[in-house]
Write a protein that holds these residues in place. Structure first.
Motif, PDB file in Angstrom:
ATOM      1  N   GLU A  65      48.540 -18.540  -8.854  1.00  0.00           N
ATOM      2  CA  GLU A  65      49.820 -18.194  -9.483  1.00  0.00           C
ATOM      3  C   GLU A  65      50.665 -19.442  -9.724  1.00  0.00           C
ATOM      4  O   GLU A  65      51.288 -19.590 -10.781  1.00  0.00           O
ATOM      5  N   ILE A  66      50.666 -20.354  -8.752  1.00  0.00           N
ATOM      6  CA  ILE A  66      51.428 -21.602  -8.901  1.00  0.00           C
ATOM      7  C   ILE A  66      50.837 -22.454 -10.021  1.00  0.00           C
ATOM      8  O   ILE A  66      51.564 -23.011 -10.849  1.00  0.00           O
ATOM      9  N   GLN A  93      49.165 -21.407 -12.592  1.00  0.00           N
ATOM     10  CA  GLN A  93      49.458 -20.757 -13.869  1.00  0.00           C
ATOM     11  C   GLN A  93      50.902 -21.016 -14.296  1.00  0.00           C
ATOM     12  O   GLN A  93      51.178 -21.299 -15.467  1.00  0.00           O
ATOM     13  N   ARG A  94      51.825 -20.932 -13.332  1.00  0.00           N
ATOM     14  CA  ARG A  94      53.234 -21.136 -13.653  1.00  0.00           C
ATOM     15  C   ARG A  94      53.504 -22.576 -14.083  1.00  0.00           C
ATOM     16  O   ARG A  94      54.234 -22.826 -15.044  1.00  0.00           O
ATOM     17  N   LYS A 129      54.562 -24.254 -17.918  1.00  0.00           N
ATOM     18  CA  LYS A 129      55.700 -25.152 -18.124  1.00  0.00           C
ATOM     19  C   LYS A 129      55.258 -26.575 -18.457  1.00  0.00           C
ATOM     20  O   LYS A 129      56.094 -27.465 -18.595  1.00  0.00           O
ATOM     21  N   GLN A 171      51.690  -8.218 -19.121  1.00  0.00           N
ATOM     22  CA  GLN A 171      51.179  -9.485 -18.606  1.00  0.00           C
ATOM     23  C   GLN A 171      49.999  -9.285 -17.658  1.00  0.00           C
ATOM     24  O   GLN A 171      49.494 -10.240 -17.068  1.00  0.00           O
TER      25      GLN A 171
END
Length: 338
Positions: free
Chosen positions: A73-74, A76-77, A81, A146
């Motif tokens: 998840e990190i 992907q985030r 960005k 999503q």
């Protein structure tokens, strides 16, 4: 693996020998076929890791899959960005540390009986949706588009709310304010402002020219007096808004204000009014006013005195009657007072 194979082989071999003694030749051939099939199955046996425990945290465990999911998840985030990705080993340590801390805090929440109600959770979800300019229904649809589970997101937010509440309570327990600090604050400008009485004031203005004749003022005063009487009967200004417009009066509530924030021309009147009372018409350069004191709060009357209390309980039991407990309590009291 080799030990497992030979152990299985020896066991099946013994079973086969015992069976061979009792079986006919035809049955023996069937037994050979079964033995070969079992042997072939054992030779192809493999261990499969279903899950790994990374850390044991009191009554809970942290699983490797939880760490992997969080790291993914990190990644992907950060990728979305276009930010640089951290070193996996360092990220693993940070995620594991956070998981352990979260687990400890959630267990603490469970032990003290902390709960987040569905209404609190719904309010939090609605707030998040509003910050993204979405309704709650649109927010739910956005999450599902999503590929995420709305239920999992709700559960995650509930856990986050519980953790924040545990942290808040932990901070409060470490705060120790003595009476001197309280007194100093109350004497400060900010403390005095907090102790100042606040008034909730409703207001109607009938505009009159500053140079209006006495007759014009008298007529306007009569209209406002009639409006005041009608408002007293109807319970306030909102129900008579239509009648106010007929005489070209304007309903303009002042709302909650500290005494120092009230227009000077109203201060004397407000200080004399009781809650729920409507004033007589008040003349100013802008016209005639009537004000309704809806409520007031704060001031010295709104402050509270707290008392620190210590408690000793002496309860009757199998070896102490209620009368003996009373006598013992009286003796303890005398020792404390001495």
């Amino acid at each position: 693996m080799r030990q497992l194979f030979f152990s299985t082989f020896n066991h099946l071999y013994l079973v086969f020998i015992k069976a061979a003694v009792c079986l006919t030749q035809r049955k023996l051939m069937a037994g050979i076929v079964v033995f070969i099939l079992l042997l072939n199955t054992a030779s192809h046996a493999r261990y499969e890791t279903i899950e790994q425990v990374v850390a044991i945290v009191e009554d809970d465990v942290v699983l490797a899959s939880e760490i992997r999911d969080q790291m993914a998840e990190i990644h992907q985030r950060l990728s979305a960005k276009k930010q640089p990705l951290p070193d996996d080993n360092r990220l693993f340590e940070q995620v594991l540390e956070q998981k352990i801390l979260d687990s400890l805090q959630l267990q603490r929440a469970d032990k003290i009986g902390l709960r987040i109600s569905d209404q609190q959770l719904n309010d939090a979800m609605a707030s998040i949706a509003a910050r993204n300019n979405l309704s709650l229904t649109e927010f739910k649809s956005s999450i599902e588009k999503q590929g995420q589970s709305y239920l999992e997101i709700r559960n995650k937010i509930r856990r986050d709310m519980m953790i924040r509440e545990v942290q808040r309570r932990s901070v409060i327990r470490t705060i120790n304010i003595d009476q001197g600090e309280v007194d100093n604050f109350l004497r400060s400008e900010k403390g005095q402002a907090l102790l100042e009485i606040e008034y909730n004031i409703d207001h109607i203005l009938l505009a009159i020219d500053v140079n209006a004749s006495e007759n014009t003022v008298a007529v306007a005063n009569k209209k406002m007096s009639q409006l005041r009487s009608l408002a007293a009967l109807e319970g306030g200004f909102p129900p008579i808004a239509g009648q106010a417009k007929i005489i070209t009066a304007e309903h303009n509530p002042l709302g909650w204000r500290r005494f120092s924030e009230i227009p000077t021309m109203f201060q004397a009147t407000v200080s004399e009014l009781s809650e729920g009372i409507i004033s007589e018409p008040i003349r100013s350069d802008s016209g005639l006013h009537i004000i309704h004191l809806l409520a007031k709060r704060g001031g010295v009357e709104g402050s509270q005195t707290e008392t620190k209390v210590r408690h000793i309980l002496i309860a009757p039991n199998e070896i102490r009657s209620i009368d003996e407990a009373k006598i013992l309590a009286a003796e303890v009291r005398q020792k404390i007072l001495a």
